[in-house]
Design a protein around this motif. Structure first.
Motif, PDB file in Angstrom:
ATOM      1  N   UNK A 148       1.729 -10.916  -3.258  1.00  0.00           N
ATOM      2  CA  UNK A 148       2.773 -10.805  -3.222  1.00  0.00           C
ATOM      3  C   UNK A 148       2.177 -10.245  -1.409  1.00  0.00           C
ATOM      4  N   UNK A 149       3.553 -11.077  -0.499  1.00  0.00           N
ATOM      5  CA  UNK A 149       3.387 -10.757   0.843  1.00  0.00           C
ATOM      6  C   UNK A 149       3.253  -9.510   1.227  1.00  0.00           C
TER       7      UNK A 149
ATOM      8  N   UNK B  78      -7.574  -6.959  -1.862  1.00  0.00           N
ATOM      9  CA  UNK B  78      -7.650  -8.077  -1.149  1.00  0.00           C
ATOM     10  C   UNK B  78      -8.116  -9.070  -1.523  1.00  0.00           C
ATOM     11  N   UNK B  79      -8.776  -9.552  -2.299  1.00  0.00           N
ATOM     12  CA  UNK B  79     -10.349 -10.880  -2.576  1.00  0.00           C
ATOM     13  C   UNK B  79      -9.812 -12.257  -1.771  1.00  0.00           C
TER      14      UNK B  79
ATOM     15  N   UNK C   5      -5.663  -5.866   5.632  1.00  0.00           N
ATOM     16  CA  UNK C   5      -5.626  -7.032   5.645  1.00  0.00           C
ATOM     17  C   UNK C   5      -4.076  -7.650   5.285  1.00  0.00           C
ATOM     18  N   UNK C   6      -3.566  -8.511   5.648  1.00  0.00           N
ATOM     19  CA  UNK C   6      -1.954  -8.780   6.163  1.00  0.00           C
ATOM     20  C   UNK C   6      -1.547 -10.647   5.008  1.00  0.00           C
TER      21      UNK C   6
ATOM     22  N   UNK D  67      -1.385 -10.624 -15.512  1.00  0.00           N
ATOM     23  CA  UNK D  67      -1.803 -10.381 -13.886  1.00  0.00           C
ATOM     24  C   UNK D  67      -1.631  -9.457 -13.543  1.00  0.00           C
ATOM     25  N   UNK D  68      -1.863  -8.764 -12.805  1.00  0.00           N
ATOM     26  CA  UNK D  68      -1.130  -7.330 -11.710  1.00  0.00           C
ATOM     27  C   UNK D  68      -2.321  -7.558 -10.312  1.00  0.00           C
ATOM     28  N   UNK D  69      -1.302  -7.007  -9.637  1.00  0.00           N
ATOM     29  CA  UNK D  69      -1.810  -6.589  -8.365  1.00  0.00           C
ATOM     30  C   UNK D  69      -2.209  -5.032  -8.155  1.00  0.00           C
TER      31      UNK D  69
END
Length: 234
Positions: A30-31, A39-40, A83-84, A227-229
């Motif tokens: 997501x942004x 964040x990869x 990281x953005x 998937x998950x974040x």
């Protein structure tokens, strides 16, 4: 101090328990701004973004922008380890990589709330694909602590085709988060797909994508977690 914070974050990453395993070949984003290690993705990569349009929702090819930013939790004054994630144009509801077949799918939405709709214990949220099957999404909590919070709950999805536990909160944990962000048909099979925010800790958010297509939902499941974040706060 920073080392202790990093160890705390690593410990939190071990807490979440889900009833289904994610597909390692599929990535979800997501942004927004995040701790660097979360964040990869690389700057300039092409992802599929779910966008809200004047006619509903659609998959759109998007180029992500990844830039380093100051992490107010972990960084010293001069550091920028965070990281953005951003894309040009309108903010996507979610970003996915590893499912190129979705690009040609006509998306049909049944529910959307940008900040997420909290699911309280026992409340039934009824969802239906246009001209399709009706579903019931519910958090079941058989026991409560003296203070009120749930100590063992299950997220259930039900339809005329059966029922399925999507997520379980481990016994003894009092922190619980379950918010529905988007529901509808994302993969073109006229069955319900879900995008939720789940957590068993107040400082963790686990964005989770469930798809119903036959290639993903196996062994009679209604959906499968593809998937998950996972992100952390302080």
């Amino acid at each position: 101090m920073q080392g202790a914070v990093n160890q705390f974050i690593a410990l939190l990453a071990l807490l979440s328990f889900s009833a289904t395993a994610a597909d390692d070949t599929v990535s979800l984003l997501v942004s927004g701004g995040f701790h660097g290690e979360e964040v990869s993705a690389k700057n300039g990569e092409r992802w599929l973004g779910l966008a809200q349009t004047t006619r509903g929702f659609a998959w759109q090819a998007m180029t992500i922008q990844v830039r380093k930013v100051h992490d107010p939790v972990l960084d010293a004054v001069e550091q920028a380890t965070g990281k953005a994630i951003a894309v040009s144009g309108k903010k996507p509801i979610l970003l996915v990589k590893g499912l190129p077949e979705l690009a040609k799918v006509r998306v049909r939405g049944a529910f959307y709330r940008e900040q997420g709709q909290p699911l309280q214990d026992g409340r039934v949220l009824r969802l239906a694909i246009p001209q399709g099957t009706s579903y019931r999404l519910q958090v079941l909590d058989p026991r409560k602590s003296d203070e009120g919070p749930a100590i063992h709950s299950r997220l259930m999805l039900k339809s005329e085709f059966g029922s399925q536990v999507l997520y379980e909160w481990p016994m003894g944990l009092l922190d619980q988060r379950c918010e529905l962000v988007w529901a509808g048909d994302l993969d073109g099979d006229e069955k319900l797909d879900l995008f939720l925010k789940l957590s068993d800790h107040y400082n963790v958010t686990e964005y989770t994508l469930f798809l119903s297509s036959k290639s993903k939902a196996k062994n009679g499941k209604l959906v499968d977690r593809v998937a998950h974040f996972k992100t952390h706060g302080c």
